[in-house]
Design an enzyme around this catalytic site. Structure first.
Site, PDB file in Angstrom:
ATOM      1  N   THR A 165       0.833  -1.216   0.000  1.00 28.86           N
ATOM      2  CA  THR A 165       0.000   0.000   0.000  1.00 28.86           C
ATOM      3  C   THR A 165       0.862   1.258   0.000  1.00 28.86           C
ATOM      4  O   THR A 165       1.805   1.347   0.782  1.00 28.86           O
ATOM      5  CB  THR A 165      -0.821   0.061   1.311  1.00 28.86           C
ATOM      6  OG1 THR A 165      -1.691  -1.023   1.351  1.00 28.86           O
ATOM      7  CG2 THR A 165      -1.582   1.363   1.436  1.00 28.86           C
ATOM      8  N   VAL A 193     -12.816  -5.219   2.196  1.00 27.66           N
ATOM      9  CA  VAL A 193     -12.407  -3.815   2.120  1.00 27.66           C
ATOM     10  C   VAL A 193     -11.522  -3.523   3.324  1.00 27.66           C
ATOM     11  O   VAL A 193     -11.843  -3.905   4.451  1.00 27.66           O
ATOM     12  CB  VAL A 193     -13.652  -2.897   2.120  1.00 27.66           C
ATOM     13  CG1 VAL A 193     -13.240  -1.437   2.189  1.00 27.66           C
ATOM     14  CG2 VAL A 193     -14.484  -3.156   0.854  1.00 27.66           C
ATOM     15  N   GLY A 194     -10.400  -2.856   3.082  1.00 28.37           N
ATOM     16  CA  GLY A 194      -9.439  -2.593   4.163  1.00 28.37           C
ATOM     17  C   GLY A 194      -9.608  -1.219   4.782  1.00 28.37           C
ATOM     18  O   GLY A 194     -10.673  -0.582   4.705  1.00 28.37           O
ATOM     19  N   THR A 214      -0.308   2.028   6.959  1.00 32.57           N
ATOM     20  CA  THR A 214      -0.178   0.776   6.209  1.00 32.57           C
ATOM     21  C   THR A 214       0.017  -0.355   7.201  1.00 32.57           C
ATOM     22  O   THR A 214       0.585  -0.155   8.272  1.00 32.57           O
ATOM     23  CB  THR A 214       0.989   0.840   5.197  1.00 32.57           C
ATOM     24  OG1 THR A 214       1.188  -0.451   4.622  1.00 32.57           O
ATOM     25  CG2 THR A 214       2.288   1.303   5.820  1.00 32.57           C
ATOM     26  N   GLY A 215      -0.463  -1.528   6.840  1.00 29.71           N
ATOM     27  CA  GLY A 215      -0.408  -2.670   7.750  1.00 29.71           C
ATOM     28  C   GLY A 215      -1.739  -3.387   7.691  1.00 29.71           C
ATOM     29  O   GLY A 215      -2.543  -3.120   6.788  1.00 29.71           O
TER      30      GLY A 215
END
Ligand code: ASP
Length: 307
Positions: A165, A193-194, A214-215
Site C-alpha cells: 500500500t 475492504v481494508g 499501512t499494515g
C-alpha cells in the site's frame, strides 16, 4: 513552505529502484502543486499505481480467487471532503476514480460493481492490473494451501520482498491533505475492504494534521488509529510522538504491525513502523530531505537497507 511525503508501504523493499520510484513520484507531485493539493496527491500516487513494484494499481496483490480488487481514498483537511473507492476492479488508477468522486459528486464511498460502473461512465478504460510476479506468487500460495501449508509469501506485499500500500501527504502552505491506494492484502476474501477507505481508521486529515497508515487494515479500522494520531497532535504532540504512540497502542490493542506517517499544519512530520521496512521520501520546497528516516520501533526486525 510546501511539503510532500510519500511512503511505499509496510515491508516494501528499500532497493534503489523502489526509492527512485518514490522520489520520482513526489517530484511529479511537486510539479502539480501549483494546480492544487489534490492534483498533487493524485500525481504522486498515479506514478506508484503504474509501477509494478508497489501493492497498488498494476502490481496489486491477488485475492483468494486470483483477482485484483483495490481500495483508494482521498481526504482534504480544510474542506472536510472525503472520497473513496472500495473493492474496485479493472481500473489502472483507483485514486483517480476517488478524485472524480470527490470533485463530481457529494457521495463519499463507492464499492465493487458500482465503483467500476462510475469509473467507466467517467472515462476510465478497462485495465488488467495483474502483474506477472503477483500471478506467479498467487499460484505458489494456492499450491501451498492445497498441500495444507501456510503460504510463504509476505501478507502485505504478496511476494517475498516487494511493495505494499502506498500513501501520500501534502501541505501546500494552506492546508493538509492525504491519499492512499492499495491492493489490500494477499489472499484476502473477495469483496474484502481494508482501512484505506476507512476514514479515521487508515487515513485522516483535518485542519490540524494528516495521516496515512499501512499494515493489517482490520486492526487500523477497529482501533481508529488515524483519528487517534490526529487527536494526539491536536492535544500538542509532535507528529513523531503521535505516530509512535499510535503504533504502540495498535500493537497493545491488536498485536498488529504497521507503518504510519503524519504531517501537521506547522510542517512537522512523523513516521514510524514496527516491522521490517517502511520506505519514506519527504520533499520540502522541492528538495528531498535526506536526513529524514522513519523510526523503527522494533529494530530487531529490520532487514538490510538493500532489501
Ligand atoms: N492496509 C492495507 C489493507 O489492509 C494493506 C497494507 O497496507 O498492508 O488493505
Amino acid at each position: 513552505m510546501q511539503i510532500l511525503a510519500v511512503h511505499g508501504g509496510l515491508d516494501t523493499s528499500r532497493e534503489r529502484s523502489f526509492m527512485d520510484d518514490l522520489e520520482a513520484a513526489v517530484r511529479k507531485g511537486f510539479q502539480m502543486l501549483a494546480t492544487g493539493r489534490v492534483p498533487a496527491l493524485e500525481a504522486v500516487l498515479n506514478v506508484l499505481e503504474d509501477s509494478p513494484r508497489f501493492n497498488c494499481g498494476f502490481g496489486s496483490v491477488l485475492n483468494l480467487d486470483g483477482k485484483v480488487e483495490m481500495d483508494a481514498a482521498i481526504v482534504d483537511g480544510p474542506t472536510h471532503r472525503f472520497a473513496a473507492v472500495a473493492a474496485i476492479r479493472a481500473v489502472a488508477n483507483p485514486v483517480s476514480v476517488a478524485r472524480k468522486l470527490l470533485e463530481e459528486t457529494k457521495q463519499v464511498i463507492l464499492a465493487g460493481e458500482g465503483a467500476v460502473k462510475f469509473a467507466r461512465e467517467h472515462g476510465f478504460p478497462e485495465a488488467d492490473c495483474t502483474s506477472r510476479q503477483q500471478l506467479e506468487a498467487w499460484h505458489k500460495a494456492k499450491d501451498s494451501l492445497a498441500r495444507g501449508k501456510t503460504p510463504a509469501q509476505n501478507l502485505y506485499t504478496g511476494l517475498e520482498y516487494h511493495g505494499d500500500t502506498v500513501g501520500c501527504l501534502v501541505w501546500d502552505g494552506q492546508g493538509l491533505t492525504a491519499a492512499s491506494t492499495t491492493g489490500g492484502y494477499s489472499l484476502k476474501l473477495p469483496g474484502r475492504v481494508g482501512d484505506t477507505p476507512s476514514l479515521g481508521g487508515g487515513i485522516y486529515a483535518s485542519r490540524t494534521s494528516a495521516t496515512v497508515c499501512t499494515g493489517l487494515g482490520e486492526a487500523f479500522i477497529e482501533t481508529l488509529t488515524a483519528k487517534y494520531v490526529d487527536e494526539q497532535i491536536a492535544a500538542g504532540a509532535h507528529p513523531q510522538e503521535a505516530v509512535e504512540a499510535a503504533l504502540r497502542r495498535l500493537a497493545g490493542l491488536k498485536g498488529a504491525e504497521g507503518g504510519i506517517m503524519a504531517l501537521d499544519a506547522r510542517g512537522r512530520i512523523g513516521a514510524a513502523f514496527n516491522a521490517g521496512r517502511f520506505p519514506v521520501v519527504v520533499l520540502v520546497n522541492g528538495e528531498v530531505r535526506k536526513d529524514f528516516q522513519p523510526v523503527n520501533l522494533r529494530p530487531e526486525l529490520a532487514t538490510t537497507p538493500a532489501r
